[in-house]
Design a protein around this motif. Sequence first.
Motif, PDB file in Angstrom:
ATOM      1  N   VAL A 123       0.854  -1.193   0.000  1.00 24.52           N
ATOM      2  CA  VAL A 123       0.000   0.000   0.000  1.00 24.52           C
ATOM      3  C   VAL A 123       0.887   1.240   0.000  1.00 24.52           C
ATOM      4  O   VAL A 123       1.723   1.418   0.885  1.00 24.52           O
ATOM      5  N   HIS A 124       0.691   2.075  -0.997  1.00 29.49           N
ATOM      6  CA  HIS A 124       1.492   3.288  -1.141  1.00 29.49           C
ATOM      7  C   HIS A 124       0.628   4.512  -0.851  1.00 29.49           C
ATOM      8  O   HIS A 124      -0.494   4.607  -1.328  1.00 29.49           O
ATOM      9  N   LEU A 125       1.174   5.430  -0.053  1.00 32.73           N
ATOM     10  CA  LEU A 125       0.488   6.700   0.185  1.00 32.73           C
ATOM     11  C   LEU A 125       1.051   7.713  -0.809  1.00 32.73           C
ATOM     12  O   LEU A 125       2.152   8.242  -0.632  1.00 32.73           O
ATOM     13  N   HIS A 126       0.280   7.961  -1.850  1.00 33.64           N
ATOM     14  CA  HIS A 126       0.739   8.784  -2.979  1.00 33.64           C
ATOM     15  C   HIS A 126       0.788  10.253  -2.577  1.00 33.64           C
ATOM     16  O   HIS A 126      -0.235  10.825  -2.199  1.00 33.64           O
ATOM     17  N   GLY A 127       1.996  10.820  -2.673  1.00 26.86           N
ATOM     18  CA  GLY A 127       2.168  12.224  -2.309  1.00 26.86           C
ATOM     19  C   GLY A 127       2.645  12.410  -0.882  1.00 26.86           C
ATOM     20  O   GLY A 127       2.918  13.524  -0.452  1.00 26.86           O
ATOM     21  N   GLY A 128       2.730  11.296  -0.143  1.00 23.17           N
ATOM     22  CA  GLY A 128       3.095  11.385   1.263  1.00 23.17           C
ATOM     23  C   GLY A 128       4.605  11.381   1.460  1.00 23.17           C
ATOM     24  O   GLY A 128       5.333  10.716   0.734  1.00 23.17           O
ATOM     25  N   PHE A 415       4.924  11.978 -14.816  1.00 26.31           N
ATOM     26  CA  PHE A 415       6.079  11.674 -13.992  1.00 26.31           C
ATOM     27  C   PHE A 415       5.710  11.873 -12.535  1.00 26.31           C
ATOM     28  O   PHE A 415       5.241  12.939 -12.136  1.00 26.31           O
ATOM     29  N   HIS A 416       5.918  10.822 -11.759  1.00 27.53           N
ATOM     30  CA  HIS A 416       5.594  10.866 -10.337  1.00 27.53           C
ATOM     31  C   HIS A 416       6.812  10.446  -9.534  1.00 27.53           C
ATOM     32  O   HIS A 416       7.472   9.471  -9.888  1.00 27.53           O
ATOM     33  N   VAL A 417       7.107  11.184  -8.492  1.00 30.54           N
ATOM     34  CA  VAL A 417       8.210  10.844  -7.591  1.00 30.54           C
ATOM     35  C   VAL A 417       7.639  10.571  -6.214  1.00 30.54           C
ATOM     36  O   VAL A 417       6.833  11.352  -5.707  1.00 30.54           O
ATOM     37  N   HIS A 418       8.027   9.475  -5.625  1.00 26.73           N
ATOM     38  CA  HIS A 418       7.639   9.216  -4.245  1.00 26.73           C
ATOM     39  C   HIS A 418       8.387  10.174  -3.313  1.00 26.73           C
ATOM     40  O   HIS A 418       9.390  10.766  -3.690  1.00 26.73           O
ATOM     41  N   LEU A 419       7.916  10.305  -2.100  1.00 26.03           N
ATOM     42  CA  LEU A 419       8.582  11.011  -0.998  1.00 26.03           C
ATOM     43  C   LEU A 419       8.529  12.532  -1.059  1.00 26.03           C
ATOM     44  O   LEU A 419       8.405  13.176  -0.035  1.00 26.03           O
TER      45      LEU A 419
END
Length: 485
Positions: A123-128, A415-419
């Motif tokens: 489970v990924h919290l997108h934008g977190g 383009f999406h970057v985690h963290l």
Amino acid sequence: MITRRSVLGGALAAAGLPLLAPGAFAGGEAHAARGGPRPASASTPPAFTTAMPVPPVLRPLSSTGDVDCYELTIRKSTAEILPGVASDVLTYDGHFPGPVIHARSGRRVLVRHHNGLHMPVTVHLHGGSVPPSSDGNPMDVFAPGTARTYVYTNRQPHASLWFHDHAHHMEAEHVYRGLSGGYLLTDDLEQSLPLPKGRYDVPVTIRDARFDERGQLAYTMSDRNRTTILANGKPTPYFQVAARKYRFRLLNGSNLRLFSLSLSDGTPLIQIGSDGGLLERPVAVPVLTLSPGERADVVVDFSRHPVGTRLVLANTGPGRPEQVGRVLRFDVVRTADDPSRVPAVLRTLPPAAALPRAAVTRHIELSMDEDGRPDPRGFVNGRLFDPDRVDTTVAFGSSEIWNVTNTNKRAPHNFHVHLVQFRVLERGGRPAGPTEAGLKDTVRVMPGETVKLHMTFDGFRGDYVYHCHMLDHSAMGMMATFRVR
Ligand code: C2O
Ligand code: CU
Ligand code: CU
């Protein structure tokens, strides 16, 4: 047999704690069709014949000190997406569309997920901004029958985040089948503003889907025939509103589809926020573009319209207009008081020139096979995703410029970057427009285009991924790992 859920449910009932906030649940009809006769063939109903539900808000199991604890089961369920048909879906705790968690900056949230599927999930919290152990890295899965607790420290300002499955190579299908939910993080600044609140602040996830002749969600990678548009899990629904201002938290939850959204009365949408929270000031947007994973907070003022008015949220994005041209209809059905306002200044962000100096400039190329082969591959800087490789190493605390180019001729990417929440400095060599001037975690990159991003890695150390958020593309390999150390 006493199941864990019945114990949990019993404990909740004994404590007088419903799992859902009262009045928030609008998905009760989801199971009505179960066991009923299935029509021989199911089809998309005429537009605007089903009501758009508001996703349920989860209530914590416990709230103590500075932490809220939730417990969810990831499981199969059915939902009535097309009228009279029970479609199989994958859910967080049985909810389709997925539930919403409300969080507050400075208060921790713990979510314990039980895996009730027969395949691994993460489970990924997108934008977190979350520690690597709770980021839901594609390889950091947990097995069927096991549970995993995610710790969200919420050391970031307000933002409309969302959570979704990220199990490598399965994320695209899992999200398509329902594994996504909302995570609305608020803070004192946002709460102090007189924006529409409560029932007038409505999350709306827009996505496409394709159904087979039995009304089941059909998934094949790179499918160009996902031509049923769902708003909060219903096909082209209507939504009854009062003649006043509403805030809508729009999320493009599609795997591949870009939306270009506008109102049928020709008035602009008032955009007040994007991925990472409020913009500095509201922007009047005649046509709002959202690529998969992107969010936009918009305010619509229905007080300009008499009761009885019907306004369509139209889509002029790619695809045949008669199939994908309408998203939902707002029906103005009553009057209401409206103490809300959209202030001229919503927040302050450092201007581009005052951002911390970048120590490193990088170039990232996104591409995929465009030669019509049956199994196209996706690349970042010419390489397929390899979970055992660290592609980029950045220094903790530093800032960097990333120039991200889509080298394809036809295929859009994003383009999406985690963290991190980044700033978009330029699009195609020009300063980014006002809708992209806030904090972003996902940005559209059209064929041949370059976006110039500024990001600061001061959240956590560890390994994270960046990828195209057209999830069929990340599943094809358009993903890479960066290490903060
Ligand atoms: Cu919303 Cu790595 O994703
Ligand atoms: Cu993410
Ligand atoms: Cu892509």
